[in-house]
Design a protein around this motif. Structure first.
Motif, PDB file in Angstrom:
ATOM      1  N   ARG A  11      89.223  47.566 -54.901  1.00  0.00           N
ATOM      2  CA  ARG A  11      88.668  48.836 -55.388  1.00  0.00           C
ATOM      3  C   ARG A  11      88.075  48.662 -56.783  1.00  0.00           C
ATOM      4  O   ARG A  11      88.573  47.891 -57.600  1.00  0.00           O
ATOM      5  CB  ARG A  11      89.764  49.904 -55.442  1.00  0.00           C
ATOM      6  N   TRP A  12      87.008  49.413 -57.038  1.00  0.00           N
ATOM      7  CA  TRP A  12      86.324  49.334 -58.327  1.00  0.00           C
ATOM      8  C   TRP A  12      87.253  49.632 -59.505  1.00  0.00           C
ATOM      9  O   TRP A  12      87.131  49.016 -60.561  1.00  0.00           O
ATOM     10  CB  TRP A  12      85.145  50.299 -58.360  1.00  0.00           C
ATOM     11  N   ASP A  13      88.185  50.573 -59.336  1.00  0.00           N
ATOM     12  CA  ASP A  13      89.004  50.992 -60.469  1.00  0.00           C
ATOM     13  C   ASP A  13      90.001  49.936 -60.935  1.00  0.00           C
ATOM     14  O   ASP A  13      90.513  50.028 -62.056  1.00  0.00           O
ATOM     15  CB  ASP A  13      89.710  52.320 -60.182  1.00  0.00           C
ATOM     16  N   ILE A  14      90.289  48.921 -60.138  1.00  0.00           N
ATOM     17  CA  ILE A  14      91.194  47.853 -60.577  1.00  0.00           C
ATOM     18  C   ILE A  14      90.483  46.502 -60.675  1.00  0.00           C
ATOM     19  O   ILE A  14      91.116  45.487 -60.977  1.00  0.00           O
ATOM     20  CB  ILE A  14      92.417  47.712 -59.648  1.00  0.00           C
ATOM     21  N   LEU A  15      89.187  46.485 -60.433  1.00  0.00           N
ATOM     22  CA  LEU A  15      88.450  45.228 -60.304  1.00  0.00           C
ATOM     23  C   LEU A  15      88.655  44.286 -61.489  1.00  0.00           C
ATOM     24  O   LEU A  15      89.025  43.125 -61.307  1.00  0.00           O
ATOM     25  CB  LEU A  15      86.957  45.492 -60.104  1.00  0.00           C
ATOM     26  N   GLU A  16      88.423  44.735 -62.701  1.00  0.00           N
ATOM     27  CA  GLU A  16      88.501  43.847 -63.857  1.00  0.00           C
ATOM     28  C   GLU A  16      89.897  43.250 -64.012  1.00  0.00           C
ATOM     29  O   GLU A  16      90.062  42.039 -64.175  1.00  0.00           O
ATOM     30  CB  GLU A  16      88.094  44.585 -65.129  1.00  0.00           C
ATOM     31  N   GLY A  17      90.917  44.088 -63.933  1.00  0.00           N
ATOM     32  CA  GLY A  17      92.289  43.601 -64.065  1.00  0.00           C
ATOM     33  C   GLY A  17      92.692  42.685 -62.929  1.00  0.00           C
ATOM     34  O   GLY A  17      93.328  41.649 -63.146  1.00  0.00           O
ATOM     35  N   TRP A  18      92.321  43.059 -61.701  1.00  0.00           N
ATOM     36  CA  TRP A  18      92.674  42.248 -60.536  1.00  0.00           C
ATOM     37  C   TRP A  18      92.012  40.875 -60.609  1.00  0.00           C
ATOM     38  O   TRP A  18      92.657  39.856 -60.368  1.00  0.00           O
ATOM     39  CB  TRP A  18      92.271  42.970 -59.253  1.00  0.00           C
ATOM     40  N   LEU A  44      81.414  37.802 -52.042  1.00  0.00           N
ATOM     41  CA  LEU A  44      80.547  37.987 -50.890  1.00  0.00           C
ATOM     42  C   LEU A  44      79.351  38.841 -51.271  1.00  0.00           C
ATOM     43  O   LEU A  44      79.487  39.854 -51.966  1.00  0.00           O
ATOM     44  CB  LEU A  44      81.303  38.663 -49.743  1.00  0.00           C
ATOM     45  N   LEU A  45      78.206  38.418 -50.813  1.00  0.00           N
ATOM     46  CA  LEU A  45      76.976  39.159 -51.040  1.00  0.00           C
ATOM     47  C   LEU A  45      76.586  39.883 -49.754  1.00  0.00           C
ATOM     48  O   LEU A  45      77.114  39.595 -48.687  1.00  0.00           O
ATOM     49  CB  LEU A  45      75.857  38.202 -51.459  1.00  0.00           C
ATOM     50  N   GLU A  46      75.674  40.799 -49.876  1.00  0.00           N
ATOM     51  CA  GLU A  46      75.173  41.581 -48.742  1.00  0.00           C
ATOM     52  C   GLU A  46      76.299  42.268 -47.974  1.00  0.00           C
ATOM     53  O   GLU A  46      76.317  42.303 -46.749  1.00  0.00           O
ATOM     54  CB  GLU A  46      74.334  40.691 -47.814  1.00  0.00           C
ATOM     55  N   GLN A  47      77.263  42.805 -48.739  1.00  0.00           N
ATOM     56  CA  GLN A  47      78.375  43.561 -48.183  1.00  0.00           C
ATOM     57  C   GLN A  47      78.313  44.991 -48.698  1.00  0.00           C
ATOM     58  O   GLN A  47      77.801  45.239 -49.786  1.00  0.00           O
ATOM     59  CB  GLN A  47      79.715  42.941 -48.611  1.00  0.00           C
ATOM     60  N   ASP A  48      78.868  45.903 -47.936  1.00  0.00           N
ATOM     61  CA  ASP A  48      78.991  47.283 -48.396  1.00  0.00           C
ATOM     62  C   ASP A  48      80.009  47.304 -49.535  1.00  0.00           C
ATOM     63  O   ASP A  48      81.166  46.960 -49.341  1.00  0.00           O
ATOM     64  CB  ASP A  48      79.451  48.177 -47.244  1.00  0.00           C
ATOM     65  N   GLU A  49      79.550  47.676 -50.714  1.00  0.00           N
ATOM     66  CA  GLU A  49      80.424  47.695 -51.887  1.00  0.00           C
ATOM     67  C   GLU A  49      80.735  49.110 -52.359  1.00  0.00           C
ATOM     68  O   GLU A  49      81.146  49.301 -53.504  1.00  0.00           O
ATOM     69  CB  GLU A  49      79.824  46.859 -53.019  1.00  0.00           C
ATOM     70  N   ASP A  50      80.573  50.105 -51.500  1.00  0.00           N
ATOM     71  CA  ASP A  50      80.879  51.477 -51.900  1.00  0.00           C
ATOM     72  C   ASP A  50      82.313  51.592 -52.402  1.00  0.00           C
ATOM     73  O   ASP A  50      82.579  52.272 -53.388  1.00  0.00           O
ATOM     74  CB  ASP A  50      80.655  52.444 -50.740  1.00  0.00           C
ATOM     75  N   GLU A  51      83.247  50.939 -51.715  1.00  0.00           N
ATOM     76  CA  GLU A  51      84.654  51.013 -52.099  1.00  0.00           C
ATOM     77  C   GLU A  51      85.073  49.882 -53.014  1.00  0.00           C
ATOM     78  O   GLU A  51      86.188  49.873 -53.523  1.00  0.00           O
ATOM     79  CB  GLU A  51      85.524  51.040 -50.845  1.00  0.00           C
ATOM     80  N   GLY A  52      84.191  48.905 -53.204  1.00  0.00           N
ATOM     81  CA  GLY A  52      84.491  47.780 -54.077  1.00  0.00           C
ATOM     82  C   GLY A  52      83.975  46.477 -53.506  1.00  0.00           C
ATOM     83  O   GLY A  52      83.625  46.401 -52.325  1.00  0.00           O
ATOM     84  N   PRO A  53      83.925  45.443 -54.340  1.00  0.00           N
ATOM     85  CA  PRO A  53      83.411  44.152 -53.903  1.00  0.00           C
ATOM     86  C   PRO A  53      84.454  43.368 -53.090  1.00  0.00           C
ATOM     87  O   PRO A  53      85.640  43.684 -53.106  1.00  0.00           O
ATOM     88  CB  PRO A  53      83.104  43.433 -55.218  1.00  0.00           C
ATOM     89  N   THR A  54      83.960  42.328 -52.414  1.00  0.00           N
ATOM     90  CA  THR A  54      84.808  41.448 -51.618  1.00  0.00           C
ATOM     91  C   THR A  54      84.731  40.045 -52.194  1.00  0.00           C
ATOM     92  O   THR A  54      83.653  39.546 -52.497  1.00  0.00           O
ATOM     93  CB  THR A  54      84.361  41.442 -50.147  1.00  0.00           C
ATOM     94  N   PHE A  55      85.895  39.427 -52.331  1.00  0.00           N
ATOM     95  CA  PHE A  55      85.997  38.069 -52.857  1.00  0.00           C
ATOM     96  C   PHE A  55      86.655  37.160 -51.830  1.00  0.00           C
ATOM     97  O   PHE A  55      87.486  37.605 -51.030  1.00  0.00           O
ATOM     98  CB  PHE A  55      86.828  38.048 -54.143  1.00  0.00           C
ATOM     99  N   VAL A  56      86.290  35.893 -51.893  1.00  0.00           N
ATOM    100  CA  VAL A  56      86.906  34.865 -51.058  1.00  0.00           C
ATOM    101  C   VAL A  56      87.397  33.768 -51.984  1.00  0.00           C
ATOM    102  O   VAL A  56      86.644  33.278 -52.825  1.00  0.00           O
ATOM    103  CB  VAL A  56      85.913  34.280 -50.038  1.00  0.00           C
ATOM    104  N   VAL A  57      88.660  33.396 -51.834  1.00  0.00           N
ATOM    105  CA  VAL A  57      89.205  32.244 -52.550  1.00  0.00           C
ATOM    106  C   VAL A  57      89.588  31.225 -51.492  1.00  0.00           C
ATOM    107  O   VAL A  57      90.316  31.545 -50.543  1.00  0.00           O
ATOM    108  CB  VAL A  57      90.425  32.611 -53.414  1.00  0.00           C
ATOM    109  N   GLN A  58      89.084  30.015 -51.645  1.00  0.00           N
ATOM    110  CA  GLN A  58      89.402  28.950 -50.709  1.00  0.00           C
ATOM    111  C   GLN A  58      90.200  27.873 -51.430  1.00  0.00           C
ATOM    112  O   GLN A  58      89.823  27.433 -52.517  1.00  0.00           O
ATOM    113  CB  GLN A  58      88.123  28.340 -50.116  1.00  0.00           C
ATOM    114  N   PHE A  59      91.305  27.487 -50.805  1.00  0.00           N
ATOM    115  CA  PHE A  59      92.176  26.436 -51.323  1.00  0.00           C
ATOM    116  C   PHE A  59      92.103  25.256 -50.357  1.00  0.00           C
ATOM    117  O   PHE A  59      92.303  25.429 -49.156  1.00  0.00           O
ATOM    118  CB  PHE A  59      93.620  26.938 -51.431  1.00  0.00           C
TER     119      PHE A  59
END
Length: 100
Positions: A11-18, A44-59
């Motif tokens: 969610r956008w409201d916790i993005l920076e801290g998260w 992730l690009l070309e995603q609906d970001e109305d509720e917030g961005p999407t991230f992928v972490v790969q290990f």
């Protein structure tokens, strides 16, 4: 090569801290287990970001045994830490990949 893939919508409201917590605490803690050789973080690009961005972490790790050791010994506690800190401010799902 085995890739432990964690996809999270935040969610956008916790993005920076998260995101800071991921980069400064969570990812370094996972790498400190010694069970992964490298990692990469993506947005992730070309995603609906109305509720917030999407991230992928790969290990990246060399064997399924190392991944399974992580899942048994460390995974649940680390996942719980995220939910305790951020509640329902994000949703994650995990996948396992193998290079071919």
């Amino acid at each position: 090569m085995i890739v432990y893939n964690v996809t999270s919508k935040v969610r956008w409201d916790i993005l920076e801290g998260w995101l800071n917590w991921q980069l400064e605490r969570q990812i370094p803690s996972i790498m400190a287990t010694g069970l992964f050789d490298n990692h990469q973080v993506f947005r992730l690009l070309e995603q609906d970001e109305d509720e917030g961005p999407t991230f992928v972490v790969q290990f990246f790790t060399s064997s399924i045994d190392r991944y399974q050791q992580f899942v048994i010994e460390f995974g649940p506690a680390m996942q719980q830490e995220g939910y305790e800190k951020w509640g329902n401010g994000f949703i994650s799902f995990r996948t396992l990949l193998e290079s071919v």
